[in-house]
Design a protein around this motif. Sequence first.
Motif, PDB file in Angstrom:
ATOM      1  N   ILE A  80       0.542  -1.325  -0.051  1.00 30.82           N
ATOM      2  CA  ILE A  80      -0.186   0.098  -0.105  1.00 30.82           C
ATOM      3  C   ILE A  80       0.867   1.007  -0.124  1.00 30.82           C
ATOM      4  N   ALA A  81       0.739   1.786  -0.959  1.00 30.56           N
ATOM      5  CA  ALA A  81       1.554   3.214  -0.993  1.00 30.56           C
ATOM      6  C   ALA A  81       0.349   4.198  -1.115  1.00 30.56           C
ATOM      7  N   PRO A  82       1.382   5.458  -1.026  1.00 35.45           N
ATOM      8  CA  PRO A  82      -0.014   6.720  -1.833  1.00 35.45           C
ATOM      9  C   PRO A  82       0.370   6.698  -3.417  1.00 35.45           C
ATOM     10  N   GLY A  83      -0.726   6.957  -4.179  1.00 31.68           N
ATOM     11  CA  GLY A  83      -0.989   6.962  -5.403  1.00 31.68           C
ATOM     12  C   GLY A  83      -0.321   8.065  -5.820  1.00 31.68           C
ATOM     13  N   ASP A  84      -0.005   8.057  -7.259  1.00 34.17           N
ATOM     14  CA  ASP A  84      -0.024   9.465  -8.389  1.00 34.17           C
ATOM     15  C   ASP A  84      -1.392  10.658  -8.597  1.00 34.17           C
ATOM     16  N   GLU A  85      -2.177  10.235  -8.807  1.00 34.36           N
ATOM     17  CA  GLU A  85      -3.028  10.494  -8.804  1.00 34.36           C
ATOM     18  C   GLU A  85      -4.584  10.516  -7.543  1.00 34.36           C
ATOM     19  N   LYS A  86      -4.536   9.511  -7.147  1.00 37.50           N
ATOM     20  CA  LYS A  86      -5.574   9.282  -5.687  1.00 37.50           C
ATOM     21  C   LYS A  86      -4.872   8.791  -4.934  1.00 37.50           C
ATOM     22  N   GLU A  87      -5.388   8.376  -3.753  1.00 34.34           N
ATOM     23  CA  GLU A  87      -4.921   8.678  -2.038  1.00 34.34           C
ATOM     24  C   GLU A  87      -3.834   7.599  -1.571  1.00 34.34           C
ATOM     25  N   PHE A  88      -4.169   5.906  -2.164  1.00 36.43           N
ATOM     26  CA  PHE A  88      -4.213   5.120  -2.460  1.00 36.43           C
ATOM     27  C   PHE A  88      -3.673   4.138  -4.096  1.00 36.43           C
ATOM     28  N   ARG A  89      -1.883   3.734  -3.172  1.00 39.26           N
ATOM     29  CA  ARG A  89      -2.375   2.443  -4.954  1.00 39.26           C
ATOM     30  C   ARG A  89      -1.701   0.890  -3.470  1.00 39.26           C
ATOM     31  N   VAL A  90      -2.109   0.660  -4.613  1.00 37.29           N
ATOM     32  CA  VAL A  90      -2.443  -0.511  -3.606  1.00 37.29           C
ATOM     33  C   VAL A  90      -2.184  -2.146  -4.790  1.00 37.29           C
ATOM     34  N   ALA A  91      -0.499  -2.493  -4.145  1.00 39.24           N
ATOM     35  CA  ALA A  91      -0.269  -3.670  -5.699  1.00 39.24           C
ATOM     36  C   ALA A  91      -0.605  -4.818  -4.939  1.00 39.24           C
TER      37      ALA A  91
END
Lengths: 363, 353
Positions: free
Chosen positions: A46-57
């Motif tokens: 889980i990381a902060p996303g580029d466009e939105k709040e979160f990026r989940v991989a």
Amino acid sequence: MRRLRISRSFRTRCLPVMLVTLIFAVTGCGEIKDINHRALPIVMGIAPGDEKEFRVALQIPLPGQQQYTVRTVSAEGETVSQAIQRVQTNVENHLDLLHLKLIIFHLDLIKDGINEELEYAIRSRQIAPKSYIAATESDIVKLLNSTKERVEQDGTTFYNFFSQTAGWTPDISNTQLWEAYRAVHSSSQDYMAAIVGIGDDEMLESRGSAVIAGGKMVDRLDSEEMLLVNIFNNKFQGAVIQVLEKASVMVIGAKVRNVVSIKSGVPKLHSKLTLTVSIEETKGEPSPGEIRHQLNEEMEGRFMMILNRMKKHEADLFHIGQHFRRILTPDEMKKWRSEYYPQLEASIEVETLIRNTGDLIDQ
Amino acid sequence: MIKPLSLAVTFIYIHLSMSFFLFPEFLLTSTDAGFWQPLVINALLQLAFLLLLLIGLRKFPNRDAIEIVNPMGKLWSLILFVPLAIQFFFCALIMVRGHSELVSMIFLPLTPVWLITLLFVIIALYGALCGLKTILRTSLVISAFCLPIICFSLLTTAKLFDIDNFFPLSDGFSFVFNRSYYRTFTLYTGFLFLCFVPTVTHVRIRWIAVAWGGFVVVLLFSVYMPVLIYGSESAATLRFPVIAAMDSVELPWLIFDRITMIYSICTMIFVFLYISVMVWAVGYISDKLAPRIPKRMMIILTSAALFIGAHFVKTWHNVEQLIDWTQPLRLYSMTAIPLGIFIIATLRKGNET
């Protein structure tokens, strides 16, 4: 007698009716997702996303003919659950987080606080509370991609890195999700998350630990400091090498005894740490007394240094507040971190036992 | 021949079936610390009424509670046993609905709830139709393999215990004003099924007392297990603290990844038996008070009402509301029936001699 016969025949007549009805209820046909239509991710980043709040991989092993392949999929969303939902739409199988073994948070996220994410993980009931948590500075998608090959050879690699029964050593923190969740509401238990990065040869490289208090990262510890924290929290297991000025010793046992008291509102702690070591290497010819003395000083200094740093951050990493539960009332316990902990007067006494000197006799 | 052991085992699982799901949550939210206080107070209250009931029943061997009260006039039976029947029905309803929600949360999130409810009701209906004798005999067989599994899975959690969490020992008696505290009584009314046991088998006080002791110990364990692992502050935020605590244990040497599943299924079997006993008891009461309605008809009607009633309880919040609304009824049955039976049995015995 007659009555008995009637009731028995009634029972046997009833049985088929019940069984037929049960066919509808118990077969679980409501759950139409077969096992071969399920994707079971083992690692989530889980990381902060580029466009939105979160990026989940998610790292998902896919069973193949001879050997399984590993795929990394990721998506962004305003919340973690939305990002997972986005991944779900991109994956052809049904995502089932039941067997998730590791959650990796990006450090930027931890700096802002991860309490909501932890609450989500516990609330959703999909993720097992015993899965491990870790932190990373690298890009999570890159991290999961770079470890692909190793995971393809052995699906449990990530898990083994943190598992006490496999490759874990006490100088890495292996915090589990439930311990992290416990800290969200607890007044005296903070935790750490191991910082991992992309290694050269190994799949993961340990880069110390993040100290998390109140859901936010407040400090960073290296692996030697970690060892002491794990000893204090009864997490010592196995053996760890400690390098001293004149020798290198293997710590094979550690025990802590704490005596606490409160005098005129000031909490006092006296700890007694007993280390059992065996000598591995020596430089020059140090006497056992010298080695003991060096190790004692080293540990005492390390403990006081970490404690003072933690007091500044109001992070109770050693779970010292737990011992004061016997003395303080529940209301006073709630003020532990802000009022009592910074005033704590601690002293430590280290005792070292040299159990053996290996296969060589020291003169 | 029903062994006294099977009755004791039934007594234990009637209480156990609830003690791992709803009960710890209510108890943990009722006070901040010192959870043993409300637990022990309630258990002792229960023991007092339990003994009162048993002593009352013992004065007339082989007669059940209704047969003891009936000669004093039908009115007394109606006053005592109609609320009891309603109480049993609502207990069954709370169990059916609460556990179908639980099954849906833990195992089958996609299955429609009515199917799960149907499963509960059908099995309970069959058990109730077979009668108390069959249920008692079954319970011995089932407990033989369920109780060891439950004990094992409970004990595995001990490796995560932090004894410091046991403290502070007391937080005063402010829990008396907390609504959650009264909700825990749902568990303690389970013993009332003993009213109707004497027609089937002799109730031995010694066995029941031992069973009571056993269940109080397990109850204490089930409440303190999440507290010792999560700490009281965090444990109180969990919906199913026991399940969450058990899920936190890692047992690499065990072939099952999640021991919770097996554990939940075992307690679920107990729930089936519990509901059967409740439904049977409703049928039995109506049979004694209004013999014109066939007993089987009444049992089938009760099950149907359970199934339909479960539809009206739509959310978890409704389950809690239902528990709150039926609270007076529960407290009434728990106190009035043992007292009533004791007084009436003593009076009748006095008149006879």
